[in-house]
Design a protein around this motif. Structure first.
Motif, PDB file in Angstrom:
ATOM      1  N   ALA A   1       0.635  -1.221  -0.158  1.00  0.00           N
ATOM      2  CA  ALA A   1       0.055   0.166  -0.051  1.00  0.00           C
ATOM      3  C   ALA A   1       0.923   1.163  -0.032  1.00  0.00           C
ATOM      4  CB  ALA A   1      -0.930  -0.179   1.286  1.00  0.00           C
ATOM      5  N   HIS A   2       1.982   1.239   0.719  1.00  0.00           N
ATOM      6  CA  HIS A   2       3.034   2.558   0.602  1.00  0.00           C
ATOM      7  C   HIS A   2       4.325   2.014   0.216  1.00  0.00           C
ATOM      8  CE1 HIS A   2       0.062   4.236   3.204  1.00  0.00           C
ATOM      9  NE2 HIS A   2      -0.175   3.043   3.715  1.00  0.00           N
ATOM     10  N   PRO A   3       4.562   2.074  -1.253  1.00  0.00           N
ATOM     11  CA  PRO A   3       5.790   1.429  -1.854  1.00  0.00           C
ATOM     12  C   PRO A   3       6.994   2.306  -0.977  1.00  0.00           C
ATOM     13  CG  PRO A   3       4.057   2.028  -3.497  1.00  0.00           C
ATOM     14  CD  PRO A   3       3.563   2.583  -2.205  1.00  0.00           C
ATOM     15  N   VAL A   4       8.095   1.520  -1.218  1.00  0.00           N
ATOM     16  CA  VAL A   4       9.432   2.269  -0.946  1.00  0.00           C
ATOM     17  C   VAL A   4      10.142   3.008  -1.888  1.00  0.00           C
ATOM     18  CG1 VAL A   4      11.669   1.182  -0.450  1.00  0.00           C
ATOM     19  CG2 VAL A   4      10.092  -0.140   0.602  1.00  0.00           C
ATOM     20  N   ALA A   5      10.645   4.280  -1.249  1.00  0.00           N
ATOM     21  CA  ALA A   5      11.346   5.109  -2.112  1.00  0.00           C
ATOM     22  C   ALA A   5      12.972   4.649  -1.879  1.00  0.00           C
ATOM     23  CB  ALA A   5      11.277   6.585  -1.670  1.00  0.00           C
ATOM     24  N   ASP A   6      13.511   4.092  -2.778  1.00  0.00           N
ATOM     25  CA  ASP A   6      14.926   3.533  -2.421  1.00  0.00           C
ATOM     26  C   ASP A   6      15.935   4.748  -2.871  1.00  0.00           C
ATOM     27  OD1 ASP A   6      17.297   2.323  -2.326  1.00  0.00           O
ATOM     28  OD2 ASP A   6      16.625   0.387  -3.298  1.00  0.00           O
ATOM     29  N   GLY A   7      16.634   4.746  -1.423  1.00  0.00           N
ATOM     30  CA  GLY A   7      17.486   6.194  -1.672  1.00  0.00           C
ATOM     31  C   GLY A   7      18.921   5.966  -2.365  1.00  0.00           C
ATOM     32  N   TYR A   8      19.315   4.935  -2.812  1.00  0.00           N
ATOM     33  CA  TYR A   8      20.488   4.755  -3.672  1.00  0.00           C
ATOM     34  C   TYR A   8      20.617   3.307  -4.301  1.00  0.00           C
ATOM     35  CZ  TYR A   8      25.519   5.317  -4.254  1.00  0.00           C
ATOM     36  OH  TYR A   8      26.966   5.544  -4.766  1.00  0.00           O
TER      37      TYR A   8
ATOM     38  N   GLY B   1      13.945  -9.550 -16.901  1.00  0.00           N
ATOM     39  CA  GLY B   1      14.652 -10.109 -15.503  1.00  0.00           C
ATOM     40  C   GLY B   1      16.038 -10.224 -15.878  1.00  0.00           C
ATOM     41  N   GLU B   2      17.014  -9.795 -15.117  1.00  0.00           N
ATOM     42  CA  GLU B   2      18.485  -9.793 -15.500  1.00  0.00           C
ATOM     43  C   GLU B   2      19.400 -10.335 -14.275  1.00  0.00           C
ATOM     44  OE1 GLU B   2      21.377 -10.144 -17.276  1.00  0.00           O
ATOM     45  OE2 GLU B   2      20.104  -9.204 -18.508  1.00  0.00           O
ATOM     46  N   SER B   3      19.738 -11.831 -14.568  1.00  0.00           N
ATOM     47  CA  SER B   3      20.472 -12.208 -13.416  1.00  0.00           C
ATOM     48  C   SER B   3      21.918 -11.837 -13.245  1.00  0.00           C
ATOM     49  CB  SER B   3      20.433 -13.604 -13.575  1.00  0.00           C
ATOM     50  OG  SER B   3      21.332 -13.984 -14.759  1.00  0.00           O
ATOM     51  N   ALA B   4      22.460 -11.061 -14.027  1.00  0.00           N
ATOM     52  CA  ALA B   4      23.793 -10.430 -14.018  1.00  0.00           C
ATOM     53  C   ALA B   4      23.965  -9.206 -13.052  1.00  0.00           C
ATOM     54  CB  ALA B   4      24.402 -10.200 -15.500  1.00  0.00           C
ATOM     55  N   VAL B   5      22.826  -8.601 -12.808  1.00  0.00           N
ATOM     56  CA  VAL B   5      22.666  -7.658 -11.809  1.00  0.00           C
ATOM     57  C   VAL B   5      21.980  -7.721 -10.674  1.00  0.00           C
ATOM     58  CG1 VAL B   5      23.507  -5.785 -13.477  1.00  0.00           C
ATOM     59  CG2 VAL B   5      21.092  -6.548 -13.278  1.00  0.00           C
ATOM     60  N   ASP B   6      21.904  -7.032  -9.622  1.00  0.00           N
ATOM     61  CA  ASP B   6      21.039  -7.083  -8.487  1.00  0.00           C
ATOM     62  C   ASP B   6      19.665  -6.548  -8.557  1.00  0.00           C
ATOM     63  OD1 ASP B   6      23.529  -8.200  -7.253  1.00  0.00           O
ATOM     64  OD2 ASP B   6      23.943  -6.163  -6.413  1.00  0.00           O
ATOM     65  N   THR B   7      19.424  -5.693  -9.509  1.00  0.00           N
ATOM     66  CA  THR B   7      18.272  -4.831  -9.935  1.00  0.00           C
ATOM     67  C   THR B   7      17.709  -5.086 -11.126  1.00  0.00           C
ATOM     68  OG1 THR B   7      19.070  -3.288  -8.495  1.00  0.00           O
ATOM     69  CG2 THR B   7      17.099  -2.728  -9.753  1.00  0.00           C
TER      70      THR B   7
ATOM     71  N   ARG C   1       9.336  -4.647  -8.608  1.00  0.00           N
ATOM     72  CA  ARG C   1       7.826  -4.643  -8.146  1.00  0.00           C
ATOM     73  C   ARG C   1       7.466  -5.673  -7.272  1.00  0.00           C
ATOM     74  NH1 ARG C   1       5.960  -4.681 -14.594  1.00  0.00           N
ATOM     75  NH2 ARG C   1       5.623  -2.482 -15.006  1.00  0.00           N
ATOM     76  N   ALA C   2       8.264  -6.874  -7.157  1.00  0.00           N
ATOM     77  CA  ALA C   2       8.067  -7.825  -5.931  1.00  0.00           C
ATOM     78  C   ALA C   2       8.345  -7.041  -4.533  1.00  0.00           C
ATOM     79  CB  ALA C   2       8.840  -9.008  -6.186  1.00  0.00           C
ATOM     80  N   GLY C   3       9.389  -6.356  -4.642  1.00  0.00           N
ATOM     81  CA  GLY C   3      10.099  -5.728  -3.440  1.00  0.00           C
ATOM     82  C   GLY C   3       9.092  -4.507  -3.058  1.00  0.00           C
ATOM     83  N   HIS C   4       8.204  -3.971  -3.746  1.00  0.00           N
ATOM     84  CA  HIS C   4       7.398  -2.807  -3.503  1.00  0.00           C
ATOM     85  C   HIS C   4       8.117  -1.735  -3.553  1.00  0.00           C
ATOM     86  CE1 HIS C   4       4.208  -5.725  -2.633  1.00  0.00           C
ATOM     87  NE2 HIS C   4       5.021  -6.279  -1.530  1.00  0.00           N
ATOM     88  N   VAL C   5       8.896  -1.353  -4.549  1.00  0.00           N
ATOM     89  CA  VAL C   5       9.725  -0.159  -4.795  1.00  0.00           C
ATOM     90  C   VAL C   5       8.917   0.764  -5.829  1.00  0.00           C
ATOM     91  CG1 VAL C   5      11.959   0.843  -5.527  1.00  0.00           C
ATOM     92  CG2 VAL C   5      11.716  -1.367  -4.332  1.00  0.00           C
TER      93      VAL C   5
ATOM     94  N   ASP D   1       3.039  10.071 -10.431  1.00  0.00           N
ATOM     95  CA  ASP D   1       2.178   9.750 -11.691  1.00  0.00           C
ATOM     96  C   ASP D   1       2.880   8.407 -12.279  1.00  0.00           C
ATOM     97  OD1 ASP D   1       0.692  11.863 -12.069  1.00  0.00           O
ATOM     98  OD2 ASP D   1       2.045  13.068 -13.073  1.00  0.00           O
ATOM     99  N   ALA D   2       4.185   8.145 -12.099  1.00  0.00           N
ATOM    100  CA  ALA D   2       4.737   6.942 -12.505  1.00  0.00           C
ATOM    101  C   ALA D   2       4.180   5.596 -11.602  1.00  0.00           C
ATOM    102  CB  ALA D   2       6.294   7.017 -12.374  1.00  0.00           C
ATOM    103  N   ARG D   3       4.083   5.970 -10.413  1.00  0.00           N
ATOM    104  CA  ARG D   3       3.474   4.819  -9.593  1.00  0.00           C
ATOM    105  C   ARG D   3       2.066   4.662 -10.089  1.00  0.00           C
ATOM    106  NH1 ARG D   3       1.788   5.685  -3.293  1.00  0.00           N
ATOM    107  NH2 ARG D   3       0.287   3.988  -3.031  1.00  0.00           N
ATOM    108  N   ASN D   4       1.310   5.414 -10.050  1.00  0.00           N
ATOM    109  CA  ASN D   4      -0.177   5.272 -10.649  1.00  0.00           C
ATOM    110  C   ASN D   4      -0.271   4.842 -12.125  1.00  0.00           C
ATOM    111  OD1 ASN D   4      -0.885   6.634  -8.255  1.00  0.00           O
ATOM    112  ND2 ASN D   4      -1.250   8.568  -9.389  1.00  0.00           N
ATOM    113  N   CYS D   5       0.665   4.864 -12.696  1.00  0.00           N
ATOM    114  CA  CYS D   5       0.713   4.363 -13.983  1.00  0.00           C
ATOM    115  C   CYS D   5       1.444   3.090 -14.115  1.00  0.00           C
ATOM    116  CB  CYS D   5       1.310   5.162 -15.273  1.00  0.00           C
ATOM    117  SG  CYS D   5       0.360   6.646 -15.421  1.00  0.00           S
ATOM    118  N   GLY D   6       1.609   2.345 -12.763  1.00  0.00           N
ATOM    119  CA  GLY D   6       2.481   1.235 -12.786  1.00  0.00           C
ATOM    120  C   GLY D   6       3.812   0.916 -13.281  1.00  0.00           C
ATOM    121  N   ARG D   7       4.645   2.070 -13.356  1.00  0.00           N
ATOM    122  CA  ARG D   7       6.080   2.227 -13.570  1.00  0.00           C
ATOM    123  C   ARG D   7       6.870   2.561 -12.010  1.00  0.00           C
ATOM    124  NH1 ARG D   7       2.171   2.136 -17.615  1.00  0.00           N
ATOM    125  NH2 ARG D   7       3.522   1.938 -19.575  1.00  0.00           N
TER     126      ARG D   7
END
Length: 399
Positions: free
Chosen positions: A54-61, A79-85, A91-95, A146-152
């Motif tokens: 309900a309250h997504p994370v704003a990841d600072g770095y 999905g990219e296994s060569a990086v962490d993100t 989306r699964a981490g609610h960012v 706006d990005a959050r409301n548009c699913g991005r």
């Protein structure tokens, strides 16, 4: 002279300017009203999942921009296994929003810092354009919402190192025009262990005028206090935990945490073992301590993924990104000291405050010979909102 008069008094031809993106107005977004989103009898991890949904994370770095430079090909939406993100894990981490670091490797000297930062900015824009279904570039709080409301997931460029501006306010203005929104005030001659020089104070004032957030992680105590005295906007610590719990140079002592909270700033606790401790429960301890000192609206999280820092146990880099934020929140939900509402307000609501452009002087300081600035044409707010939604591909009333 007639041509000059036409420029000063534009006619109907200037209507095309309405299609240009507008700078954010000086708005105040109050904290979102909180409504319970989970049953208090649920398990802490289940409750954390519900709250962050309900309250997504704003990841600072996040260091993804630097990590992608080393890859010949990638697909962040699949999905990219060569990086962490990547987008599925975000989306699964609610960012909901992500600050992409523009910090440069130590091997890059100050003479090359400006060009290297421009390359990083160009790479961020290229990556976002290549993943339109998952990512969206944002420059202020409204565009992030706006990005959050548009699913991005909103991508905000910064922080960049202080050497990126090359000791020149003109370069700072140019980087802001290209999208830079956070600047770290350390590592430059004008922001050193001795504090801010007079030019450093002018940098802070110009950042206030433009809407660039000051990042004080790793800055000296003198620089931090002088920034609080000069700045009219909240400051940000993108990677700082509590020094009272772990004596790391980038962590803040309680007296500076108190001043940060009093100034309306934000301390974002990193998921790094060297700053917080070996486990995710240690991260929760830092979150609780910082919250007790600065208040629930001045504490956030920084994943520091793809930045080559060792993660605490339980927040593994490659496979456990979705669980990391939930596990950092869950221990606190199992304790009696943290209110459910505080956790809901913490992840993104506090970070948005730093993205609001403050009301500053009508003209910039007369530095570097730039003592004139053309007046900006302002469009009515309703029209600006309508244009922004059309550009974002959303229905006008969706946000």
């Amino acid at each position: 002279m007639a041509d000059l008069q036409d420029d000063l008094h534009p006619g109907t031809e200037a209507a095309g300017l309405d299609d240009l993106p507008a700078s954010s107005a000086a708005e105040v977004f109050p904290p979102e009203p909180y409504a319970p989103v989970s049953d208090p009898g649920d398990e802490p991890l289940t409750r954390a999942h519900a709250v962050l949904a309900a309250h997504p994370v704003a990841d600072g770095y996040n260091g993804l921009a630097g990590a992608l430079r080393r890859l010949p090909w990638y697909d962040l939406e699949l999905g990219e296994s060569a990086v962490d993100t990547d987008v599925p894990r975000l989306r699964a981490g609610h960012v909901g929003a992500l600050f992409w670091s523009l910090h440069l490797p130590d091997a890059v000297d100050a003479d090359r810092a400006v060009g290297a930062t421009l390359e990083q900015l160009d790479l961020i824009k290229t990556v976002v354009r290549a993943h339109p279904e998952g990512l969206r570039l944002a420059h202020d709080a409204g565009e992030a919402i706006d990005a959050r409301n548009c699913g991005r997931v909103a991508v905000l460029p910064g922080p960049a190192g202080a050497t990126a501006i090359g000791d020149c306010l003109g370069i700072l203005r140019s980087l802001h025009a290209l999208g830079l929104r956070v600047l770290t005030l350390t590592g430059a001659r004008w922001a050193s262990e001795a504090g801010l020089t007079r030019f450093g104070e002018e940098v802070v004032r110009e950042m206030n005028r433009l809407g660039v957030i000051a990042d004080l992680s790793g800055a000296s105590a003198e620089t931090v206090r002088r920034t609080f005295a000069v700045s009219k906007a909240p400051a940000l610590c993108t990677r700082s935990a509590a020094r009272a719990l772990r004596p790391h140079p980038a962590n803040l002592p309680d007296d500076l945490l108190v001043e940060l909270g009093a100034a309306g700033g934000l301390c974002m606790v990193p998921l790094t073992a060297e700053q917080t401790g070996p486990t995710v429960r240690d991260v929760a301890d830092h979150l609780d301590h910082v919250r007790s000192v600065v208040g629930p609206l001045s504490v956030g999280l920084s994943g520091t993924y793809d930045s080559r820092h060792r993660a605490p146990a339980g927040a593994g880099r490659r496979l456990l990104l979705p669980a990391a934020h939930r596990r950092a929140a869950a221990p606190g939900l199992g304790r009696g000291g943290r209110r459910h509402a505080d956790l809901g307000q913490r992840p993104a609501g506090a970070a948005r405050r730093g993205l609001h452009r403050p009301r500053g002087p009508a003209a910039p300081a007369a530095v570097d010979g730039d003592d004139r600035r053309p007046r900006r044409l302002r469009r009515p707010r309703a029209q600006a909102c309508s244009i922004r939604h059309r550009q974002n591909g959303c229905p006008a009333g969706s946000a």
